[in-house]
Motif scaffolding. Sequence first.
Motif, PDB file in Angstrom:
ATOM      1  N   THR A 139      57.771  69.840  31.858  1.00  0.00           N
ATOM      2  CA  THR A 139      56.544  70.499  31.467  1.00  0.00           C
ATOM      3  C   THR A 139      55.365  69.562  31.723  1.00  0.00           C
ATOM      4  O   THR A 139      55.465  68.351  31.524  1.00  0.00           O
ATOM      5  CB  THR A 139      56.583  70.901  29.983  1.00  0.00           C
ATOM      6  N   ASP A 179      52.703  69.730  29.966  1.00  0.00           N
ATOM      7  CA  ASP A 179      51.916  69.698  28.732  1.00  0.00           C
ATOM      8  C   ASP A 179      51.439  68.309  28.311  1.00  0.00           C
ATOM      9  O   ASP A 179      50.288  68.151  27.919  1.00  0.00           O
ATOM     10  CB  ASP A 179      52.718  70.330  27.581  1.00  0.00           C
ATOM     11  N   PRO A 180      52.283  67.264  28.330  1.00  0.00           N
ATOM     12  CA  PRO A 180      51.825  65.967  27.831  1.00  0.00           C
ATOM     13  C   PRO A 180      51.134  65.100  28.881  1.00  0.00           C
ATOM     14  O   PRO A 180      50.916  63.905  28.653  1.00  0.00           O
ATOM     15  CB  PRO A 180      53.131  65.302  27.387  1.00  0.00           C
ATOM     16  N   TYR A 196      45.490  66.101  28.732  1.00  0.00           N
ATOM     17  CA  TYR A 196      46.572  66.865  28.107  1.00  0.00           C
ATOM     18  C   TYR A 196      46.069  67.633  26.897  1.00  0.00           C
ATOM     19  O   TYR A 196      46.710  68.590  26.449  1.00  0.00           O
ATOM     20  CB  TYR A 196      47.715  65.947  27.693  1.00  0.00           C
ATOM     21  N   ASP A 197      44.905  67.204  26.351  1.00  0.00           N
ATOM     22  CA  ASP A 197      44.358  67.900  25.192  1.00  0.00           C
ATOM     23  C   ASP A 197      43.043  68.569  25.602  1.00  0.00           C
ATOM     24  O   ASP A 197      42.841  68.860  26.764  1.00  0.00           O
ATOM     25  CB  ASP A 197      44.167  66.921  24.035  1.00  0.00           C
ATOM     26  N   ARG A 244      43.966  74.407  33.479  1.00  0.00           N
ATOM     27  CA  ARG A 244      45.417  74.339  33.327  1.00  0.00           C
ATOM     28  C   ARG A 244      45.906  75.567  32.582  1.00  0.00           C
ATOM     29  O   ARG A 244      45.199  76.100  31.723  1.00  0.00           O
ATOM     30  CB  ARG A 244      45.863  73.045  32.643  1.00  0.00           C
ATOM     31  N   ASN A 271      49.183  76.280  30.529  1.00  0.00           N
ATOM     32  CA  ASN A 271      50.435  75.725  30.025  1.00  0.00           C
ATOM     33  C   ASN A 271      51.563  76.765  30.047  1.00  0.00           C
ATOM     34  O   ASN A 271      52.733  76.408  30.171  1.00  0.00           O
ATOM     35  CB  ASN A 271      50.239  75.173  28.620  1.00  0.00           C
ATOM     36  N   HIS A 272      51.208  78.019  29.944  1.00  0.00           N
ATOM     37  CA  HIS A 272      52.242  79.060  30.017  1.00  0.00           C
ATOM     38  C   HIS A 272      52.857  79.100  31.408  1.00  0.00           C
ATOM     39  O   HIS A 272      54.074  79.256  31.567  1.00  0.00           O
ATOM     40  CB  HIS A 272      51.636  80.415  29.660  1.00  0.00           C
ATOM     41  N   ASN A 303      52.705  76.544  33.359  1.00  0.00           N
ATOM     42  CA  ASN A 303      53.095  75.164  33.669  1.00  0.00           C
ATOM     43  C   ASN A 303      52.467  74.704  34.979  1.00  0.00           C
ATOM     44  O   ASN A 303      53.143  74.181  35.873  1.00  0.00           O
ATOM     45  CB  ASN A 303      54.629  75.021  33.737  1.00  0.00           C
TER      46      ASN A 303
END
Length: 131
Positions: A33, A35-36, A58-59, A77, A79-80, A82
């Motif tokens: 992922t 995400d981070p 990432y945030d 971005r 995230n769903h 990816n």
Amino acid sequence: QLQPVASGGGLVHSGGSLRLTCAPSRHTLEYYTLDPYAIGWFRQVPGKEREAVSAIMYDDRPAKYSDSVKGRFTISRDNHENAVYLQMNDLKPEDSGIYYCAADEWGDGTRWNDPAEYEHWGQGTSVTVSS
């Protein structure tokens, strides 16, 4: 390990648009992922150093842009999905090059434009803008 892959390049006329996508390589056995990771976009032309274009953290910290693309490019971005996207509008011949995306785990953007900050790199995609 994570291998972010850039896609979506092509040949466009000056003033045109392209949207690049950065997503984890599908040629690995494990699922990664984004995400981070802070994701940075860089471009390179033969004989020149890799140039930072944009980065997204990432945030929810503000995205970063180089002066040469500010106002024309937008990074985002999903995230769903990816994936990270780079929407490039009003393209100019000087935007031509190989575009790479790179991942910096928990990157806060302090040195977003330094390629050494990014741990993971993958295959680039070619962008050619004709005048």
